[in-house]
Scaffold this active site. Structure first.
Site, PDB file in Angstrom:
ATOM      1  N   HIS A  76      19.126   8.618  18.782  1.00 17.41           N
ATOM      2  CA  HIS A  76      20.124   7.931  17.958  1.00 17.41           C
ATOM      3  C   HIS A  76      19.528   7.453  16.634  1.00 17.41           C
ATOM      4  O   HIS A  76      18.310   7.544  16.397  1.00 17.41           O
ATOM      5  CB  HIS A  76      20.739   6.760  18.733  1.00 17.41           C
ATOM      6  CG  HIS A  76      19.758   5.653  19.063  1.00 17.41           C
ATOM      7  ND1 HIS A  76      19.325   4.724  18.153  1.00 17.41           N
ATOM      8  CD2 HIS A  76      19.134   5.336  20.229  1.00 17.41           C
ATOM      9  CE1 HIS A  76      18.506   3.874  18.725  1.00 17.41           C
ATOM     10  NE2 HIS A  76      18.356   4.222  19.999  1.00 17.41           N
ATOM     11  N   SER A  97      20.614  10.548  11.717  1.00 16.62           N
ATOM     12  CA  SER A  97      20.135   9.611  10.703  1.00 16.62           C
ATOM     13  C   SER A  97      18.633   9.348  10.831  1.00 16.62           C
ATOM     14  O   SER A  97      17.835  10.280  10.776  1.00 16.62           O
ATOM     15  CB  SER A  97      20.951   8.315  10.805  1.00 16.62           C
ATOM     16  OG  SER A  97      20.737   7.467   9.709  1.00 16.62           O
ATOM     17  N   ASP A 103      30.267  10.693   3.868  1.00 20.47           N
ATOM     18  CA  ASP A 103      29.171   9.806   4.281  1.00 20.47           C
ATOM     19  C   ASP A 103      28.690   8.986   3.088  1.00 20.47           C
ATOM     20  O   ASP A 103      28.226   9.526   2.092  1.00 20.47           O
ATOM     21  CB  ASP A 103      28.015  10.644   4.844  1.00 20.47           C
ATOM     22  CG  ASP A 103      27.003   9.801   5.599  1.00 20.47           C
ATOM     23  OD1 ASP A 103      26.863   8.606   5.283  1.00 20.47           O
ATOM     24  OD2 ASP A 103      26.354  10.327   6.513  1.00 20.47           O
ATOM     25  N   HIS A 135      29.425   8.808   8.214  1.00 21.08           N
ATOM     26  CA  HIS A 135      28.160   8.713   8.936  1.00 21.08           C
ATOM     27  C   HIS A 135      28.358   8.594  10.448  1.00 21.08           C
ATOM     28  O   HIS A 135      27.523   9.083  11.217  1.00 21.08           O
ATOM     29  CB  HIS A 135      27.386   7.497   8.415  1.00 21.08           C
ATOM     30  CG  HIS A 135      25.917   7.537   8.700  1.00 21.08           C
ATOM     31  ND1 HIS A 135      25.078   8.488   8.177  1.00 21.08           N
ATOM     32  CD2 HIS A 135      25.139   6.752   9.493  1.00 21.08           C
ATOM     33  CE1 HIS A 135      23.844   8.288   8.604  1.00 21.08           C
ATOM     34  NE2 HIS A 135      23.851   7.240   9.409  1.00 21.08           N
TER      35      HIS A 135
END
Length: 477
Positions: free
Chosen positions: A203, A277, A424, A452
């Site tokens: 993540h 990310s 994003d 995002h």
């Protein structure tokens, strides 16, 4: 048309000037406020924890002094430990932790110099050398007991288990303290013994494994679940994983914990990586470290900012991510989180320490389960984890990003796919194209009307099918 274009240009120029002027005033006020909060938290820490806690609001000399000494904390006491036998190297500490210029910087330095006059017992002999701009490598001479502790043989001392007074002390956030295993929380799905390959999900910043398990995992086909073992991890300092108060959350620490908790614990041989990310940086570091094991790389919104020659990599990326502007709103929020240690600690104190209240309110006012788990992932971290991970991973690895991409391009044969939401505002779309320029074989898919978060959330069924196609293609190759 020419008149309208000129008017638009003039209005744009006026807007930029106003934005800069207002930003200058606002951030001067925030500089002063963060400076005041520095004193407030030092007093609070001393009164509540009976210990002065060093912060990074002035310069690196507070932790690593020019005379070769370092201040450490051991068993509730602040002191300098004498190190005397073999060698240890510490690296990957971003200079943005200690070098964030502002109008009150000089005043802060004077304050720190006064604090340094406190007398500490013991000495540490340390030689420090700058190996690259933005990275500090230190070599210590230490005794064997401390070597064993740092190698993890003395597990109880390896991760400091007592939460700070300003951190949440609930059972959910500190469940790791009751376990003898200092490993990350991993959610595993799929056949354990019959799965042909593994998939590692990483993540992003201030998130958790629920970003994957609540969206993608329920939407994978039965064929995929019988073919692949799905492994979603909570990064160090986030979700239900350990949140040691004495960690610097460096790239090495994050990667080592993933290896220990996933690759070694689940005996992973070959695997696919899906990362979002900040997780893309860790994914690349793992791929470079295990080039023969990675079958495919799927990167969502990778934060890659090529650094111009002559620029300090860490400082350049920090200013790109957090430009100290009040507009747009995302830039303002990023600037608060990146530039102000004590303001961001206050935000964590209000939100994260009281996350049970905010979660209750979220469940009360929204029936959308997806929004609820996203809030839970956002709440469950400590300020220390967020602050150091942000600086040491996103900024501190800026000088390494090019090398990682070059290794993937030249030495890895795995499939590389990049997804990016066109709307994003956190990571600009140009970052993904920058990666493709470095790795020409990388495929980019720009998803219209997604940002995002909604690059996954809200299109989880479609994305699950896309991932299955990537894995199938990579396996057949």
């Amino acid at each position: 048309m020419d008149v309208m274009c000129k008017i638009r240009s003039v209005l744009t120029l006026i807007g930029e000037i106003l934005n800069k002027a207002v930003s200058f005033i606002v951030f001067c006020i925030l500089d002063l406020l963060d400076f005041i909060l520095c004193f407030v938290y030092k007093v609070a820490d001393f009164c509540i924890e009976a210990e002065w806690k060093p912060c990074s609001c002035s310069s690196a000399e507070e932790a690593i002094t020019g005379s070769g000494k370092i201040l450490v904390s051991e068993q509730g006491e602040s002191k300098i430990v004498c190190l005397t036998a073999s060698k240890l190297q510490l690296e990957d500490i971003s200079d943005t932790l200690y070098s964030r210029p502002s109008l009150v910087t000089e005043v802060s330095k004077l304050t720190v110099n006064e604090l340094k006059k406190l007398k500490w017992d013991g000495t540490i002999i340390q030689s420090c050398e700058k190996i690259k701009k933005g990275t500090v490598r230190s070599t210590f001479t230490i005794n064997s007991t401390i070597v064993e502790m740092l190698q993890g043989k003395m597990v109880e001392q390896h991760l400091h288990r007592i939460p700070r007074w300003s951190d949440c002390d609930c059972e959910h956030c500190n469940s790791w303290t009751s376990s003898n295993k200092d490993t990350l929380f991993v959610k595993a799905e799929g056949l354990k013994d019959k799965a042909r390959e593994d998939v590692l999900f990483i993540h992003g910043f201030i998130s958790s494994s629920a970003f994957w398990t609540e969206t993608l995992f329920p939407n994978f086909s039965s064929t995929a679940k019988s073919t692949y073992r799905l492994l979603a991890v909570d990064l160090l300092g986030f979700g239900r994983s350990p949140k040691p108060t004495d960690s610097l959350y460096t790239l090495r620490e994050h990667v080592d914990m993933i290896e220990k908790s996933v690759l070694e614990a689940y005996k992973v041989q070959s695997f696919h990586i899906v990362a979002h990310s900040l997780g893309c940086i860790l994914a690349l570091a793992l791929a470079v470290k295990h080039p023969g094991s990675v079958k495919s790389l799927t990167l969502l919104a990778p934060p890659y900012y090529p650094v111009p020659k002559g620029e300090s990599a860490t400082q350049y990326v920090m200013r790109r991510v957090a430009p100290r502007r009040v507009w747009p709103v995302m830039a303002f929020c990023a600037s608060i989180g990146c530039w102000y240690e004590h303001l961001s600690r206050t935000v964590c104190l209000v939100i994260c320490k009281n996350h049970r209240l905010w979660e209750f309110l979220a469940k009360l006012f929204t029936r959308n389960r997806i929004r609820t788990f996203l809030l839970e992932g956002f709440f469950c971290h400590t300020h220390n984890a967020a602050w150091h991970t942000l600086h040491n991973i996103i900024f501190g690895t800026a000088s390494k990003f090019d090398r990682y991409l070059d290794v993937v391009r030249d030495q890895l044969k795995c499939d590389v796919t990049i997804f990016h939401g066109k709307d994003d505002e956190v990571i600009p779309l140009e970052c993904s194209y920058n990666v493709q320029r470095r790795i020409p074989r990388a495929r980019i898919k720009v998803v219209e009307n997604k940002d995002h978060i909604t690059i996954v959330v809200g299109r989880q069924k479609a994305f699950a099918r896309e991932l299955e196609e990537i894995w199938k293609r990579s396996t057949s190759d």
